[in-house]
Design an enzyme around this catalytic site. Structure first.
Site: not given
Length: 373
Positions: A102, A115, A122, A126, A129, A348
């Site tokens: 994305e 962005c 990933c 974290c 997220c 975010c």
């Protein structure tokens, strides 16, 4: 009996979309061409948006023929385009097979920020997220990273915006410093005057804190740096940002100070997601103020954006204001990020894409959840 001749597979073409100036110079040197060809290709591909070598009219016909045989300009394939009520746009771009990433465009008065993602998924876990919950498949190539910018510029220009993108942030899917070489090559093309000509201060790499890579980056780049801090002490950061167990805050701060030394008027942006009852107490703010004392800093407080399956909640507006006031009184430049694109999951921490998880992380998580029921 006559045998059927076996066709040799055609060698993969070099995707010139992902090469910076030095990469293109090296490519042309191998073809026996002059270095100035790099400038020509950068302008054709990135400034004019041309992907067909036949249309690159200041190249000789012989060179265009050689390029057709050995190279290509391959751009990402769009899957969908979502538009938020606040003007934010999110594209899902197919990388290979069922994998897709994305990319988000955020318009503001006087600026437009893109962005970009650096990985499919990933590998860092974290806990707050949503991208991290999807698992990890692979790194993106420099062409796939730059392709997001190329694609977004053309899409926005088609909407009537002449210079729609003024800033690029590596804050999409993935940890940029885990994909070091392609990310840095892409960033060099972004700031090249013959490509996109962005200011180095307007290209920002956001990292969770890979200390060795930060020192390497300091030797070859001076784009802007943002650090996903999210906690003022190791005990809490170990929980929220697990890479902290390998690279604790003390080591991270030393690497960040090294990155901006001898760079006048530069500072580090510290990203701090506001999690209700977790990292948002007044004492956390006071600890953060002490931690960052003497470091040229900007603190960006980020209201938590929820996603399915999370137990975290966003701090209240009052709590965020109280936290910010403590930092401001301590002399730290502090802003609270305005949530954009939340209605299209473009805010975010919400980017998920489509990831064939090679780590089997989601499967292990599902099995663990079933075992506790």
């Amino acid at each position: 009996m006559r045998s059927t001749p076996v066709k040799e597979p055609r060698e993969a073409r070099t995707n010139l979309l992902g090469l910076d100036r030095e990469g293109l110079k090296g490519f042309f040197a191998e073809m026996g061409e002059k270095p100035f060809r790099a400038s020509q290709l950068l302008k054709w591909i990135h400034q004019r948006g041309v992907t067909d070598f036949a249309q690159m009219t200041d190249l000789s016909k012989a060179l265009r023929t050689k390029l057709e045989a050995t190279a290509e300009v391959r751009i990402p394939e769009p899957v969908f385009d979502q538009r938020s009520a606040d003007g934010t746009r999110k594209w899902l771009l197919r990388m290979d097979g069922s994998n897709a990433i994305e990319t988000v465009y955020i318009p503001e008065t006087g600026r437009g920020t893109l962005c970009v993602s650096s990985q499919v998924g990933c590998a860092l876990e974290c806990t707050f997220c949503s991208t991290a919950q999807q698992g990890f498949n692979r790194n993106l190539t420099s062409a796939e990273i730059l392709g997001q910018l190329w694609f977004a510029v053309r899409e926005l220009q088609a909407s009537g915006l002449e210079r729609p993108i003024t800033n690029v942030v590596f804050m999409g899917m993935g940890e940029p410093l885990s994909n070091f070489a392609p990310v840095l090559m892409a960033s060099r093309a972004m700031v090249d005057d013959d490509a996109y000509g962005l200011s180095k201060r307007r290209v920002t790499l956001s990292t969770s804190g890979l200390v060795p890579q930060l020192y390497r980056m300091a030797e070859i780049s001076d784009i802007a740096l943002a650090v996903s801090l999210h906690a003022p002490n190791d005990a809490l950061r170990d929980e929220l940002v697990p890479i902290n167990r390998k690279h604790p805050i003390k080591d991270l701060l030393a690497a960040c100070k090294h990155y901006i030394q001898d760079k006048p008027h530069r500072s580090i942006t510290w990203e701090y997601v506001m999690l209700d009852g977790v990292n948002d107490h007044d004492e956390h703010a006071r600890q953060l103020a002490v931690l960052l004392k003497g470091i040229p800093s900007k603190v960006n407080l980020i209201p938590f954006n929820p996603f399915p399956g999370t137990d975290y909640r966003c701090s209240s507006p009052e709590r965020i204001r109280s936290f910010a006031t403590i930092l401001l009184k301590a002399g730290l430049t502090t802003t609270t990020r305005k949530t954009r694109g939340q209605d299209i999951d473009g805010a975010c921490g919400q980017l998920v894409g489509r990831v064939e998880d090679r780590t089997r992380r989601r499967l292990r998580r599902e099995q663990a959840a079933e075992a506790t029921q």
